[in-house]
Every structure is written in C-alpha cells, then in structure tokens.
Design a protein around this motif. Structure first.
Motif, PDB file in Angstrom:
ATOM      1  N   ASN A 113       0.844  -1.185   0.000  1.00  0.00           N
ATOM      2  CA  ASN A 113       0.000   0.000   0.000  1.00  0.00           C
ATOM      3  C   ASN A 113       0.881   1.237   0.000  1.00  0.00           C
ATOM      4  N   ALA A 114       0.630   2.170  -0.899  1.00  0.00           N
ATOM      5  CA  ALA A 114       1.464   3.369  -0.986  1.00  0.00           C
ATOM      6  C   ALA A 114       1.313   4.250   0.250  1.00  0.00           C
ATOM      7  N   LYS A 115       0.159   4.136   0.909  1.00  0.00           N
ATOM      8  CA  LYS A 115      -0.109   5.018   2.040  1.00  0.00           C
ATOM      9  C   LYS A 115       0.746   4.689   3.252  1.00  0.00           C
TER      10      LYS A 115
ATOM     11  N   ASN B 168      -3.686   3.011  -4.737  1.00  0.00           N
ATOM     12  CA  ASN B 168      -2.293   3.424  -4.926  1.00  0.00           C
ATOM     13  C   ASN B 168      -1.355   2.391  -4.305  1.00  0.00           C
ATOM     14  N   TYR B 169      -0.319   1.990  -5.085  1.00  0.00           N
ATOM     15  CA  TYR B 169       0.548   0.911  -4.645  1.00  0.00           C
ATOM     16  C   TYR B 169       2.017   1.220  -4.924  1.00  0.00           C
TER      17      TYR B 169
ATOM     18  N   GLY C 130       7.324   3.083  -7.828  1.00  0.00           N
ATOM     19  CA  GLY C 130       5.989   3.623  -7.666  1.00  0.00           C
ATOM     20  C   GLY C 130       6.019   5.008  -7.058  1.00  0.00           C
ATOM     21  N   PRO C 131       4.904   5.520  -6.618  1.00  0.00           N
ATOM     22  CA  PRO C 131       3.603   4.834  -6.534  1.00  0.00           C
ATOM     23  C   PRO C 131       2.907   4.713  -7.888  1.00  0.00           C
ATOM     24  N   PHE C 132       2.018   3.719  -7.963  1.00  0.00           N
ATOM     25  CA  PHE C 132       1.219   3.477  -9.153  1.00  0.00           C
ATOM     26  C   PHE C 132      -0.256   3.618  -8.771  1.00  0.00           C
ATOM     27  N   ALA C 133      -0.951   4.520  -9.441  1.00  0.00           N
ATOM     28  CA  ALA C 133      -2.362   4.780  -9.149  1.00  0.00           C
ATOM     29  C   ALA C 133      -3.236   3.983 -10.113  1.00  0.00           C
TER      30      ALA C 133
ATOM     31  N   ASN D 260      -6.797   3.119 -11.432  1.00  0.00           N
ATOM     32  CA  ASN D 260      -8.141   3.674 -11.456  1.00  0.00           C
ATOM     33  C   ASN D 260      -8.821   3.288 -12.761  1.00  0.00           C
TER      34      ASN D 260
ATOM     35  N   TYR E  85      -0.178  -1.193 -15.239  1.00  0.00           N
ATOM     36  CA  TYR E  85       1.135  -0.567 -15.332  1.00  0.00           C
ATOM     37  C   TYR E  85       2.174  -1.612 -15.684  1.00  0.00           C
TER      38      TYR E  85
END
Length: 820
Positions: A52-54, A79-80, A95-98, A100, A106
């Motif tokens: 998790n990017a967060k 987001n990752y 990353g991050p890779f969003a 959506n 990606y």
C-alpha cells in the motif's frame, strides 16, 4: 463424440463470457515488470512485494519467473508500491502506481539489481536466508518473512516452488514423479490426494515457515521405499480462532459418483483441536478379457474369456486430535484416525473353450458375487521439545493401529456344451477371507547442532506387527444340499514381525560444497505360520543402509549433485499369505510365504540450471526383486498370479523437467523420463529368464489464465511399451481437462473436470516369457466428468493443526485394504 463436442463448447463459451466481462467492467488492475541481475540477465525467483502506498503494508507477494518477469493481477483499484528484494542485493522500490478506471494496468520498467557491498563496523549482522536455498539432500523454500506468503495459500506456494507441479485435481508431483509423500512438520498426513489438496487450500501462506523438497530421503527416514518427500514446516502462531473447509462433489461416467466432507480447526492459548470427516460413494465398471492358449504334449486348448464387473463402494475417513502447549518450547498431542469401507461387486463371466480359434466346443457361464468390509483405526501420542534456538530438538511418537477386513465371494458356474445345453451339474463354491492386522510402534528423534556449519541427527524406532488371515473355502454338495468346508483349500496364516532401527546423520557445510553422510541399521525378526499346512517360515536379519550426498555450487546459475543410498522393500503382508484366492473358475492368485525382501542400491547425478531446469541421470541395481508374475498351469489349464523373487533388476533413467512460460497467460510444465529396465532370473517357469526394453513416459500440463480468478487446464500423458517383470505392457495414454473458478477472495472455489476426455485409457498385456501364450485386455471406467465446490470459512490467519504421523508409517503402507 457428441458429448465431447458439448463439453468443449461449454468450456469455450464460459471462457469467452469471462473475457468479455473482464473487458467491459474495470473493477481491478494489474502491475507487471521484469528484474535483471548485475549482468543485465533475467533474475529468477526474486522476491516481489506489492505494498500500500499510504503506509507500506504488504498486500501480496510473488516470485519472478525464470525469465525474470513478475505480475500482480486482479488488484483492487488504489495506490501501490512495488518492492524488489534478494539477499545480497540492494532493495528497490518502484511507484507509486495509481490504479483507477482511467488506467488500470502498469508495466514497470526493467529493474537491474545492484550487489549490496555496504559494511557496518561494530555491528553484528545476522544474514537472512535466501528464498530458494539448495542443500545437499534437499531444496528449501524459506517462506517465513517473505512477501510470497502474503495472500497465497499453501497450494499456491507449492505451485511456485522449483520442480513442483500441481495438476487440476491438486495432485502434486516432484520432478515429474507422482506418489510424493507430503509431510507437515516432518509427519506424513495419511490423506488422499483430494483430502490433501483441500487441506493445503485451507492453509494460509502466513502459517508456513519453510518448504523442503527431498528427492532422495536420507537415513533419517525408514529404509523402505524410494518416494520423494515434500515437508511443509509450520510456524508457531499466537493467533487464535476457528477455521475450516466444507466441500461437496459429484461425478458421472457410466455410473454416478459423489463425495463430500469438512475439516475444522480451533486454536486457544493452550490447546489446538482439529478434525475432519469425508465420505465417498463410487460405482464403476471393470471389463476383463483373457485370451490364452494352453499347450500340452497331447493337445491344445483355447480359452476365450470375457468378464463384465460392476462394483459399488462406499468409503468414509475421519480424524480427530488435540495439541496441548505446555509452554513455547514443549507440546504434547494425541491423534486418532480411522476409515470404513464397504462394497459389493457383480461379475458376469463367459468362457468359451475349444481346440481351434473362434470355435467353442463348450463354455462356462459364471455369476460371481462379492461383498467386502474393511475398517482401520490408528492412535498416536506425541511429544515435541524445542530445546534451544540453535536447532536442538527432541520428538517422541508412540502408536497403535488395527486394520480389520473381510471379503466374501460366491461363484456359480454353469457348464454348457457346444449346443448351449447344460452338460453337467453346476459347480458352486464360496470363499471368505477375514483378516486382522495390528501394529505397535514407537520412535525418538534428536537433532543437535555441533556448530554453525555442522549438525548431528540421530534416532531409534521399534515396531511390532501381527497379522491373522483365516481363509475359508466351501463347496456346495448337491447330494445333501449343504455347504461343506474344503480342508485342502482352507488355510489359516499368522504372521509376526518386529523391526528395530537406529540411524545417525552428519551434515557439514563448506563455502560452496555440502556433504551429508548417514547410516541406518534395521534389525528384522519375522515368522510366518501356515497353521493348516503346518509350515513355518522364520527370518532374522540385520541390514545397514548407508547414504551419501554431495552438492557443489559451480556458479550462481549452475549446480551439480551426486548421491548414493541403499534401500529395502519388504513384501506386503497379504503377499506372504499362501492361500489361493479365486477370481473365477480358471483364474486365481495366491501368496508366497517364502518371499524375501528386495534390496536396491541407487546412484544419482543431478544438474540444475538457474534453479528451474533440472536433469537427473540415475542407475539402480535391485537384488531379489519382488515381481508379480502371470503364468499358466498347463496341467490344470488355469492361469494364476503370484509374487516371485527374480534375481536382479537393473534400471537406467534420464529425467528432464522444466516449467516453460509461453505467454503471460499461458504456462506449461513438462516432464520426460527415458528409462531401461532389465530383469534376470536363473529359473522362472523351468527356464532361465532375461528381459529388457527401452521405454519413456511424457507428462505435460498446460495452464491458461483466463482472468485472475479463473484457470483452464489441459493435461496429458503417454507411456510407451515397456517390460515389467514377466509382463509386456502396451502403450497407455489419456487427456484430462478442467476449469477452476474462485469467488469471495478465494474462499469459494468451483471446479469442473473431465478425466480421460476421449475414453482411451486401457491396458493390454502379453507375456515376456516365450512359453506363455496369453493376451489380457482391461478397460475400466476412466472417463468421468466431475463438479466440486469447496468453501473455506472462519479465521484465515491461524495456524493449522500440528499434523502428526504415526511412527508406523512404513508398516501401514504394507497393509492392503479395501478403502480404495
């Protein structure tokens, strides 16, 4: 062909609908990429984590394939980050890779890993184990602390392990060899392939510490058998709760089949309770045709026999146990397992008898009925102590097992002349085969690390086996309408056996070389008593079984190994019983109380390239090889099956296995074995015997990923013509297919499968002995279409049951039961 076309069309339609659905509804995404080493070459088995990017928490883990590629599919939008890590290299984050609805996929640019040469002065660094660790007698997949364990089940991880393949039914092969023993914490599971697959699907990767792939067992294991071993070592888990699995399935070939069951595990602070129950109902046919020519000095008699047998069988298996945790280092446990099996069969047999082909001078019409019932119970008490953190351990097992069985057969033979009229009174006879097998055993194993590079393993085991077979043969007397015992054919056979064993293993690691030397001693005392015939066979012998393993890492991508071991295979208890068991009036089998154990010396040279392509060249020499022989009795004009000790068997084999990814959505696993078996005996059927033939078998498994939750699988095998003992076996082949779909985050699985899709699997056997003139054709219900539903419930982060085996593992394998 109509039902094949319907099946293929249904599978195609289902796949097409799923693809259309995936293209029209974007609810998830995918991230893929490639990893290179310092020389810009593909890096296999690198650990890839999806975070998790967060907050950088782990979401899922995987390994790069042999071409260095990796992919995460069916990811929830969000987001990752992607982490890439290999021991000895700097960790990389991308990353991050969003993800959506606008961009759901990606392709990460290729990442080249850089060796980590950083030195920290004044700080002691504890080296982390690599994910794939090749040791001299096994390959170890260190799952603990790896992102590979996140989001995957035990069966998922096995599919990613080097040299392991899992087919659509969950059957596991190691380097192309089936019949692998799967252990949990060093103890066999005693489960069927279907039960084992359900167990592994319900086990989360987070509960696994490591997986050991053992292709040539050391002296620590019983000297009997040559099967490979997969040992899943579980972590100590402090989480608590309840989980389980419910499954149900049905199938149809010529007749209907059904199965179902459940498993349950409940963990508290001080104890763990577990159990499972399953039931199967199976009705199937078996066609047997025997054409043979009986030649004597006076005449020639031709027997042309056809048999159609319909068999019903009901099986149930159950297990219950508890582990009590005295503290963090000491555990005691109790396990009870059992099974019940009962069935019946109805065979119609027609035998044409004459002096010229296709012309019957007379015939015998037979109606053969059979009923059977088998039960088995095993009790195990165990103790395990982890003495220290350096690897010193003590385990103790004590066991008792009892197997009871009875099979009753009735034979009604009607004699007809060439005109179809009854020529004499019918011959009616019955036989019954009640049997009891009792096994007592116990073992103690101890591991002691001599230093960081050397380890000592030692242990002792003892077992006592008692069998009692009371064979009864009855003839019907037409004069007084009574069944009368035939003392010339009835027999009671009692067999007692005691095996005492001890072993020692020493392991030593050098810089790029590993050595293991082991020795196992087994002292056997046996007594076979044919009570009716007043014949006793006693044997007392002591055997030593050495084993040596060498492994050399030539470079990062190349390694070689050399191994030697001596093994023993003792005859199963039923083969020692001398009673005559009739299949029909002219076909029977009997045991051989004078059977000796067979001994095998095996040598193996192995080579591995990039930890994926594996090749082995092997040779084994077996003395007193136990072989099933099919011979004719020209005097009685019958044909019979028995077991004999041939003088020698020499086997040469070359095995090559490798997974091969074709595209991102299509992968294949192939295995080729080329072998030559040579059998020799100075006297068999009153003549010297020698046979040998070059043969091969090929297995392939094709897996097509339709979407992240749906797989289509096509598998097939081909076995060429080969010689085994006195039998010349024609080629055999078949094709299977299946479709698997997961729902509810892999908690619910639905599987459709078709075994032997084109109904082509059959056996054709002739004799390798020139003096024997027979042809045997066997066709059974191999084409079966199945549907299975499996649901996993409860907590997914608790440790499964601490599976134990009885210490009577080798002894139980020699019991022939009806639970099949």
């Amino acid at each position: 062909m109509k039902k094949y076309t319907i099946l293929l069309f249904a599978l195609y339609s289902f796949c097409s609908l799923r693809l259309v659905h995936a293209q029209t509804s974007v609810k998830s995404g995918a991230i893929s990429g490639k990893v290179l080493d310092e020389k810009k070459q593909a890096f296999p088995y690198a650990t890839i984590g999806l975070l998790n990017a967060k907050d950088s928490t782990a979401v899922q883990g995987t390994l790069t394939k042999e071409n260095g590629q990796y992919e995460f599919k069916d990811i929830a939008l969000g987001n990752y980050l992607v982490s890439i890590y290999v021991v000895g290299y700097k960790k990389v984050f991308k990353g991050p890779f969003a993800l959506n609805s606008a961009k759901s996929a990606y392709l990460v640019e290729a990442v080249q890993l850089i060796p980590d040469a950083k030195q920290l002065q004044g700080v002691e660094i504890v080296k982390q184990k690599p994910l794939v660790e090749r040791q001299l007698d096994k390959t170890v997949l260190n799952v603990e602390n790896s992102t590979l364990a996140v989001g995957n089940t035990a069966l998922d991880i096995l599919e990613k392990s080097p040299g392991v393949s899992v087919d659509k039914d969950g059957n596991i092969s190691l380097r192309g060899k089936q019949g692998v023993t799967v252990m949990l914490d060093g103890k066999p599971t005693y489960l069927s392939s279907e039960q084992l697959a359900n167990l592994l699907r319900s086990m989360e990767g987070s509960a696994i510490k490591s997986i050991e792939l053992i292709t040539n067992p050391s002296a620590k294991y019983d000297a009997a058998g040559n099967s490979g071993i997969i040992n899943i070592k579980l972590k100590k888990n402090s989480n608590y709760g309840t989980n389980g699995t419910i499954f149900a399935g049905s199938g149809y070939g010529t007749y209907y089949k059904a199965n179902g069951g459940f498993t349950l595990n409940h963990r508290k602070e001080k104890f763990n309770v577990f159990g499972n129950v399953d039931y199967g109902r199976n009705k199937r046919f078996n066609d047997l045709d025997i054409y043979r020519v009986n030649n004597t000095l006076q005449d020639q008699t031709i027997f042309d026999q056809t048999s159609n047998n319909i068999r019903n069988r009901n099986n149930s298996n159950y297990k219950a146990g508890v582990d009590y945790f005295l503290n963090d280092k000491n555990t005691i446990g109790f396990v009870f397992t059992g099974y019940n099996s009962n069935g019946d069969s109805n065979a119609d047999v027609l035998t044409l008898i004459g002096s010229t082909p296709a012309v019957g001078d007379s015939s015998v019409v037979a109606k053969n009925l059979s009923n059977s019932k088998y039960t088995g119970m095993t009790f195990n008490v165990n103790y395990k102590s982890v003495i220290d953190t350096l690897g010193q351990e003590l385990t103790i097992d004590a066991d008792f097992a009892q197997y009871d069985g009875i099979e009753e057969n009735a034979f009604d033979n009607l004699y007809l002349n060439s005109g179809g009229q009854q020529s004499r009174a019918p011959y009616l006879f019955q036989n019954g085969t009640p049997s009891i097998v009792k096994i007592w055993s116990g073992k103690v194993d101890y591991t002691y690390p001599l230093n960081k590079d050397m380890k000592l393993e030692t242990g002792v085991k003892t077992s006592f086996v008692s069998t009692d077979n009371n064979y009864k043969f009855l003839n019907f007397n037409h004069n007084n309408n009574l069944w009368e015992n035939d003392p010339t054919r009835s027999n009671q056979f009692i067999y007692d056996e005691n095996i005492n064993a001890a072993y020692i293993n020493i392991n030593r690691k050098f810089k790029s070389t590993s050595v293991q030397v082991g020795l196992r001693a087994e002292q056997t005392n046996s007594k076979g008593n044919s009570v009716t015939e007043s014949r006793i066979v006693k044997r007392d012998y002591l055997n030593f079984f050495p084993s040596i393993f060498l492994n050399q890492d030539i470079s990062k991508n190349h390694s070689m190994g050399l191994s030697y071991s001596r093994r023993i295979d003792r005859p199963d208890y039923g083969s020692l019983n001398p009673f005559v068991y009739y299949v029909d009036l002219y076909s029977y089998q009997f045991g051989n109380p004078f059977l000796k154990p067979q001994y095998t010396n095996s040598f193996e040279l192995s080579y591995s390239f990039k930890k994926t392509l594996n090749a082995t060249l092997g040779y084994s020499h077996t003395s007193d090889v136990i072989t099933e022989v099919l011979l004719s009795d020209t005097a009685k004009k019958t044909i019979f099956i028995s077991n004999e000790n041939l003088a020698t068997q020499d086997s040469y084999n070359l095995n090559i296995s490798s997974p091969l990814p074709i595209t991102k959505w299509w992968s294949t696993n192939n295995n080729l074995t080329v072998f030559y078996n040579r059998f020799e005996s100075p006297n068999l059927a009153n003549a010297p015997y020698k046979s040998g033939r070059l043969a091969f078998n090929f297995n392939t498994n094709q897996t097509i990923t339709i979407n992240p939750t749906t797989n289509f699988e096509l598998s097939g095998f081909f076995v060429s013509k080969q010689v085994y003992g006195t039998l010349l076996i024609d080629p055999m082949y078949a094709i299977d297919m299946g479709l698997s779909k997961n729902f509810m985050d892999k908690k619910l699985n639905i599987k459709l499968a078709a075994n032997d899709v084109f109904n082509i699997r059959k056996n054709k056997i002739t004799s390798a002995l020139p003096s024997q003139n027979y042809l045997v054709r066997i066709k059974w219900e191999s084409q079966v279409f199945r549907a299975t539903v499996t649901y996993r419930f409860g907590s997914t982060n608790i440790k499964g049951a601490r599976e134990r085996s009885s210490s009577a593992d080798a002894e139980a394998r020699r019991v022939k039961s009806g639970a099949q």
